[in-house]
Design a protein around this motif. Sequence first.
Motif, PDB file in Angstrom:
ATOM      1  N   HIS A  36       0.841  -1.210   0.000  1.00  0.00           N
ATOM      2  CA  HIS A  36       0.000   0.000   0.000  1.00  0.00           C
ATOM      3  C   HIS A  36       0.867   1.249   0.000  1.00  0.00           C
ATOM      4  O   HIS A  36       0.589   2.240  -0.689  1.00  0.00           O
ATOM      5  N   GLU A  37       1.967   1.221   0.786  1.00  0.00           N
ATOM      6  CA  GLU A  37       2.871   2.376   0.842  1.00  0.00           C
ATOM      7  C   GLU A  37       3.534   2.627  -0.509  1.00  0.00           C
ATOM      8  O   GLU A  37       3.745   3.783  -0.913  1.00  0.00           O
ATOM      9  N   SER A  38       3.845   1.540  -1.230  1.00  0.00           N
ATOM     10  CA  SER A  38       4.475   1.700  -2.548  1.00  0.00           C
ATOM     11  C   SER A  38       3.526   2.392  -3.518  1.00  0.00           C
ATOM     12  O   SER A  38       3.960   3.179  -4.366  1.00  0.00           O
ATOM     13  N   VAL A  39       2.246   2.099  -3.408  1.00  0.00           N
ATOM     14  CA  VAL A  39       1.267   2.766  -4.270  1.00  0.00           C
ATOM     15  C   VAL A  39       1.261   4.265  -3.995  1.00  0.00           C
ATOM     16  O   VAL A  39       1.276   5.093  -4.918  1.00  0.00           O
ATOM     17  N   ILE A  40       1.256   4.655  -2.712  1.00  0.00           N
ATOM     18  CA  ILE A  40       1.236   6.074  -2.346  1.00  0.00           C
ATOM     19  C   ILE A  40       2.495   6.770  -2.853  1.00  0.00           C
ATOM     20  O   ILE A  40       2.458   7.867  -3.417  1.00  0.00           O
ATOM     21  N   THR A  41       3.653   6.080  -2.679  1.00  0.00           N
ATOM     22  CA  THR A  41       4.935   6.657  -3.118  1.00  0.00           C
ATOM     23  C   THR A  41       4.946   6.847  -4.629  1.00  0.00           C
ATOM     24  O   THR A  41       5.354   7.900  -5.142  1.00  0.00           O
ATOM     25  N   LYS A  42       4.498   5.822  -5.369  1.00  0.00           N
ATOM     26  CA  LYS A  42       4.511   5.908  -6.841  1.00  0.00           C
ATOM     27  C   LYS A  42       3.582   7.009  -7.325  1.00  0.00           C
ATOM     28  O   LYS A  42       3.904   7.744  -8.259  1.00  0.00           O
ATOM     29  N   LYS A  43       2.423   7.125  -6.670  1.00  0.00           N
ATOM     30  CA  LYS A  43       1.497   8.197  -7.053  1.00  0.00           C
ATOM     31  C   LYS A  43       2.137   9.562  -6.815  1.00  0.00           C
ATOM     32  O   LYS A  43       2.009  10.479  -7.627  1.00  0.00           O
ATOM     33  N   TYR A  44       2.874   9.706  -5.715  1.00  0.00           N
ATOM     34  CA  TYR A  44       3.546  10.973  -5.395  1.00  0.00           C
ATOM     35  C   TYR A  44       4.608  11.300  -6.445  1.00  0.00           C
ATOM     36  O   TYR A  44       4.703  12.425  -6.941  1.00  0.00           O
ATOM     37  N   ARG A  45       5.424  10.299  -6.831  1.00  0.00           N
ATOM     38  CA  ARG A  45       6.485  10.542  -7.816  1.00  0.00           C
ATOM     39  C   ARG A  45       5.919  10.937  -9.176  1.00  0.00           C
ATOM     40  O   ARG A  45       6.449  11.835  -9.847  1.00  0.00           O
ATOM     41  N   ILE A  46       4.851  10.252  -9.585  1.00  0.00           N
ATOM     42  CA  ILE A  46       4.245  10.596 -10.881  1.00  0.00           C
ATOM     43  C   ILE A  46       3.674  12.010 -10.830  1.00  0.00           C
ATOM     44  O   ILE A  46       3.802  12.788 -11.776  1.00  0.00           O
ATOM     45  N   ARG A  47       3.042  12.343  -9.711  1.00  0.00           N
ATOM     46  CA  ARG A  47       2.468  13.692  -9.571  1.00  0.00           C
ATOM     47  C   ARG A  47       3.546  14.771  -9.645  1.00  0.00           C
ATOM     48  O   ARG A  47       3.342  15.828 -10.244  1.00  0.00           O
ATOM     49  N   LYS A  48       4.711  14.466  -9.060  1.00  0.00           N
ATOM     50  CA  LYS A  48       5.815  15.424  -9.121  1.00  0.00           C
ATOM     51  C   LYS A  48       6.310  15.595 -10.550  1.00  0.00           C
ATOM     52  O   LYS A  48       6.656  16.700 -10.986  1.00  0.00           O
ATOM     53  N   LYS A  49       6.377  14.454 -11.317  1.00  0.00           N
ATOM     54  CA  LYS A  49       6.801  14.552 -12.719  1.00  0.00           C
ATOM     55  C   LYS A  49       5.836  15.438 -13.512  1.00  0.00           C
ATOM     56  O   LYS A  49       6.235  16.115 -14.461  1.00  0.00           O
TER      57      LYS A  49
END
Length: 603
Positions: free
Chosen positions: A574-587
Amino acid sequence: MKLLLLTTLLTLNCFAQNPPGNCGSQWLKADYTGLQQAQTASATADAVIAANTAHDTVIAKAYTTAGIYMDFNGQRKEALTSYNKALEHLQPYKLQQIYVYINKAIALEQLNDYQKMFTEANKAMTLSNKYGTPVTTALVYQTLATYYFRTDNMAKSSSYLLKGIAILEKQNNRCYLPLLKLSLANTYIQTNNYQFAADLFKEYLDNNTNAKGSKQYTIAIVNYTECLIELNQLEKAFTLLENALPDVKLAGDKELEAVLYYRLANLENRRERIESSLTFYKRAYVLLGEGKSRFSTNIFTDYLEVLNKAKKFKEAGALMESFKNSDAYRKSTTQDRFEYEQSAAAIYNKTGNLKEANRALTEALRLCDSLRQVGNGLREQEVQAQYQTKVQREQNIILEKRINRENLLIVLYIILSLAIIIIGYMYIRGYRLRHRLNKERFKNTVAEKNLAQQQRDYEQELSNSQKTIIDEKQREVTSMALRLASYYDHINDLVARVNNSSNIAEIKKELQQIVKQKDYWNQFETRFNNLNPEFASSLVNKYPKLTKNDVEFCSLIKLKLTNKEIASLLQISHESVITKKYRIRKKMELQDDADFEKLLSDL
């Protein structure tokens, strides 16, 4: 409640009741109401065969009648022998041969010999193309549709039925048209298009009240109630089934009686009346010989689910032991076996039989692969959508004709009014004439506005209909993604539960290989791209920093899946999903999740 097939198969196999106006030739099984009528006709036929002095066509028809009676009586092999003797007398008479080959194909279908059935149907088609009539061609199409239905090719089954319907409508043939429409309605049940199927069933029931009490009429009621249940019209469905039950008991048709009890059981389960539901299921299962009928798999699968719901695991386990090697399982369709194995796996898990649970789950996955969900499913929906469009177009033509008639009446009324005005011109002063003319122009303006409003309403209705189809396909993709997540969760849970069992390494390795399969993701990706063809390219053009994995991750967010569902589907935390969503949003240089999700939803 799962989709049901058994009543569909009964309809395809038993053909129709005696056509309206007794317009059948009595060469086909379709021309008989059932066993009683066939038995009466067979008595006369036996006398003709014994005398052996009549014309070849008369003797051939006698053998055909005897074969039809044997077929109704369950003596299919004997029926085939009788049909072959009929063909021996029909060598010069090609048209009559077509009917006999159709009867042979249906008898072979009852014997589950689909390859031979296909061969006999093709013989009938070859003869019909050269010596037959449009009606015989339509009947052969219906026979081929039955073959493709039984071999899990719903797209071709629907296609052949639509060809047959088009022919019979062109010929204005009312003998066999209801039969083909009923068969087509059953294919709509397979794709959850319950409203359109319900309309076809209701049309048949309303127009054939003289057939009430016949097997075909009762089967139409059963299939109609399947649609009503899915449309949440439970009380209406229950009343129809209860009213049909006495006629079926009186006719002594145990198989059809079991179908009625089965549907009543489903209704009671839907209304959370579990004990009553189990009583109906047991009656249905016993009537079918506890596994001897090929329709038992459907009943038994739903029976297991309600036993599971009632936590009667031991009773369910005992029934499964006697059922798993039955003829009913072997005779059932791929879809039936897939649903049964799913239910069996759940029961075995509850009873602690992990070995059998693993076997059932593996078999369910294998059957799922063979269902051709992407190719055939989409093609079937396209074929059925074409027919819906055709029906809608015909309804539009009727509406247009009605509007034209109304316009004609308005024109005639205006002409008549003008004539009256002209005659009255000699008696009425000029200002009254102008007043009447203004009044008529006002009426014309109102009529034109009403007509324009009707046209706008119709265009809006057509647009809403197309939007509904698109929304249904979008929900189908979302449903498939959730099912994938559920499968992975189930398998991982099973891996965790066998930690204390023997042969741990072997079982884990086998299940982990299943988890790593990519076929399901490919199916999901294909369906998503079909529904959203511009999504990936638009996203990459706007944000070139995004990778392919980023785009795939965004497609799951567009479907409005939760973080937990995405984590389950991608097999990450679940944490990996949140992290990946954050990184994509930053891009993408977006500040918060709300803006991120709104942007993906709008693409």
